[in-house]
Design a protein around this motif. Structure first.
Motif, PDB file in Angstrom:
ATOM      1  N   THR A  38      42.055   4.980 -28.999  1.00  0.00           N
ATOM      2  CA  THR A  38      40.894   5.274 -29.435  1.00  0.00           C
ATOM      3  C   THR A  38      39.988   5.660 -28.012  1.00  0.00           C
ATOM      4  O   THR A  38      40.150   5.125 -26.948  1.00  0.00           O
ATOM      5  CB  THR A  38      40.390   3.608 -29.339  1.00  0.00           C
ATOM      6  N   LEU A  39      39.248   6.392 -28.103  1.00  0.00           N
ATOM      7  CA  LEU A  39      38.274   7.085 -27.287  1.00  0.00           C
ATOM      8  C   LEU A  39      36.794   6.498 -27.451  1.00  0.00           C
ATOM      9  O   LEU A  39      36.383   6.418 -28.417  1.00  0.00           O
ATOM     10  CB  LEU A  39      38.056   8.727 -27.509  1.00  0.00           C
ATOM     11  N   THR A  40      36.259   6.091 -26.274  1.00  0.00           N
ATOM     12  CA  THR A  40      34.797   5.481 -26.395  1.00  0.00           C
ATOM     13  C   THR A  40      33.993   6.191 -25.224  1.00  0.00           C
ATOM     14  O   THR A  40      34.244   6.315 -24.199  1.00  0.00           O
ATOM     15  CB  THR A  40      34.793   3.987 -26.108  1.00  0.00           C
ATOM     16  N   PHE A  41      32.848   6.621 -25.679  1.00  0.00           N
ATOM     17  CA  PHE A  41      31.750   7.184 -24.886  1.00  0.00           C
ATOM     18  C   PHE A  41      30.450   6.378 -25.225  1.00  0.00           C
ATOM     19  O   PHE A  41      30.152   6.110 -26.097  1.00  0.00           O
ATOM     20  CB  PHE A  41      31.604   8.879 -25.263  1.00  0.00           C
ATOM     21  N   LEU A  52      23.749   5.136 -27.293  1.00  0.00           N
ATOM     22  CA  LEU A  52      24.695   5.603 -28.235  1.00  0.00           C
ATOM     23  C   LEU A  52      26.164   5.337 -27.646  1.00  0.00           C
ATOM     24  O   LEU A  52      26.545   5.694 -26.873  1.00  0.00           O
ATOM     25  CB  LEU A  52      24.517   7.268 -28.413  1.00  0.00           C
ATOM     26  N   VAL A  53      26.812   4.538 -28.495  1.00  0.00           N
ATOM     27  CA  VAL A  53      28.309   4.363 -28.498  1.00  0.00           C
ATOM     28  C   VAL A  53      29.091   5.163 -29.532  1.00  0.00           C
ATOM     29  O   VAL A  53      28.913   5.109 -30.700  1.00  0.00           O
ATOM     30  CB  VAL A  53      28.665   2.922 -28.573  1.00  0.00           C
ATOM     31  N   VAL A  54      29.746   6.057 -29.106  1.00  0.00           N
ATOM     32  CA  VAL A  54      30.670   7.018 -30.039  1.00  0.00           C
ATOM     33  C   VAL A  54      32.061   6.673 -29.829  1.00  0.00           C
ATOM     34  O   VAL A  54      32.581   6.343 -28.419  1.00  0.00           O
ATOM     35  CB  VAL A  54      30.508   8.296 -29.651  1.00  0.00           C
ATOM     36  N   SER A  55      32.854   6.128 -30.823  1.00  0.00           N
ATOM     37  CA  SER A  55      34.229   5.967 -30.727  1.00  0.00           C
ATOM     38  C   SER A  55      34.911   6.646 -31.549  1.00  0.00           C
ATOM     39  O   SER A  55      34.354   6.863 -32.875  1.00  0.00           O
ATOM     40  CB  SER A  55      34.481   4.347 -30.867  1.00  0.00           C
ATOM     41  N   TYR A  56      36.094   6.975 -31.318  1.00  0.00           N
ATOM     42  CA  TYR A  56      37.020   7.915 -32.151  1.00  0.00           C
ATOM     43  C   TYR A  56      38.435   6.905 -32.254  1.00  0.00           C
ATOM     44  O   TYR A  56      38.909   6.950 -31.147  1.00  0.00           O
ATOM     45  CB  TYR A  56      37.495   9.277 -31.651  1.00  0.00           C
ATOM     46  N   SER A 114      35.539   7.412 -20.085  1.00  0.00           N
ATOM     47  CA  SER A 114      34.934   8.718 -19.858  1.00  0.00           C
ATOM     48  C   SER A 114      34.129   8.504 -18.557  1.00  0.00           C
ATOM     49  O   SER A 114      33.679   7.615 -18.022  1.00  0.00           O
ATOM     50  CB  SER A 114      33.601   8.529 -20.864  1.00  0.00           C
ATOM     51  N   PRO A 115      34.231   9.392 -17.798  1.00  0.00           N
ATOM     52  CA  PRO A 115      33.557   9.557 -16.337  1.00  0.00           C
ATOM     53  C   PRO A 115      32.264   8.967 -16.308  1.00  0.00           C
ATOM     54  O   PRO A 115      31.499   9.630 -17.366  1.00  0.00           O
ATOM     55  CB  PRO A 115      33.868  11.029 -15.755  1.00  0.00           C
ATOM     56  N   GLY A 116      31.653   8.181 -15.539  1.00  0.00           N
ATOM     57  CA  GLY A 116      30.280   7.986 -15.664  1.00  0.00           C
ATOM     58  C   GLY A 116      30.143   6.699 -16.339  1.00  0.00           C
ATOM     59  O   GLY A 116      28.970   6.180 -16.369  1.00  0.00           O
ATOM     60  N   GLU A 117      30.966   6.276 -17.114  1.00  0.00           N
ATOM     61  CA  GLU A 117      30.886   4.792 -17.721  1.00  0.00           C
ATOM     62  C   GLU A 117      30.835   3.514 -16.802  1.00  0.00           C
ATOM     63  O   GLU A 117      31.420   3.698 -15.901  1.00  0.00           O
ATOM     64  CB  GLU A 117      31.968   4.670 -18.781  1.00  0.00           C
TER      65      GLU A 117
END
Length: 170
Positions: free
Chosen positions: A9-12, A109-113, A167-170
């Motif tokens: 699971t990827l989250t930005f 915005l929260v994006v998750s895959y 993600s860098p910067g989170e």
């Protein structure tokens, strides 16, 4: 990125200086997706249970799926199904989710895959980071960064698969 037995699971998380309606138009309409996601084809039946299909990104991946959640301008969640291609030998059967929330004059915005294979996740981390930079530029009316160049630069900022990364910067 969280290891889930062969998938991730990827989250930005990003904040854009634009109203949720403007961000929604960029992520949930064929016109909006044309720019930042480089969609050459998009069909979006804007409703829960509707069909979504796209040809997107520099590799022109063709994805199809069903819209699982359609709550404009707050939540878009859909299936992202891609048939096997050389760089994705098992194909992909993932879930993409975009959550928007007003934050003053901006939008969080929260994006998750979810359910991305580990192999695909390695490229998705820097790739989606680069796409989200393109989204910001599109919203701001600026020239969009070259995706391939940014992808190459960002690869060094993301560790190889370790079972957990953000993600860098989170």
């Amino acid at each position: 990125m969280i290891d889930e037995g062969g998938t991730a699971t990827l989250t930005f998380r990003r904040v854009y200086r634009h109203a949720p309606e403007h961000v929604w138009a960029a992520i949930a309409t064929p016109e909006g997706l044309r720019g930042w996601l480089m969609c050459t084809h998009a069909v979006i039946e804007g409703r829960t249970g509707g069909r979504i299909e796209m040809v997107s990104g520099p590799a022109r991946y063709q994805s199809v799926g069903k819209i699982l959640v359609w709550e404009p301008p707050r939540v878009l969640e859909y299936e992202w199904n891609v048939e096997p291609v050389p760089e994705m030998p098992r194909g992909e059967h993932a879930i993409f989710r975009y959550e928007l929330a007003p934050e003053g004059d901006s939008t969080r915005l929260v994006v998750s895959y979810r359910r991305i294979t580990q192999q695909t996740a390695r490229g998705f981390l820097p790739g989606m980071h680069a796409f989200l930079e393109r989204l910001e530029a599109q919203l701001d009316g600026r020239a969009q960064p070259d995706w391939l160049q940014r992808f190459g630069e960002l690869r060094a900022e993301y560790p190889e698969w370790s079972g957990h990364a953000t993600s860098p910067g989170e």
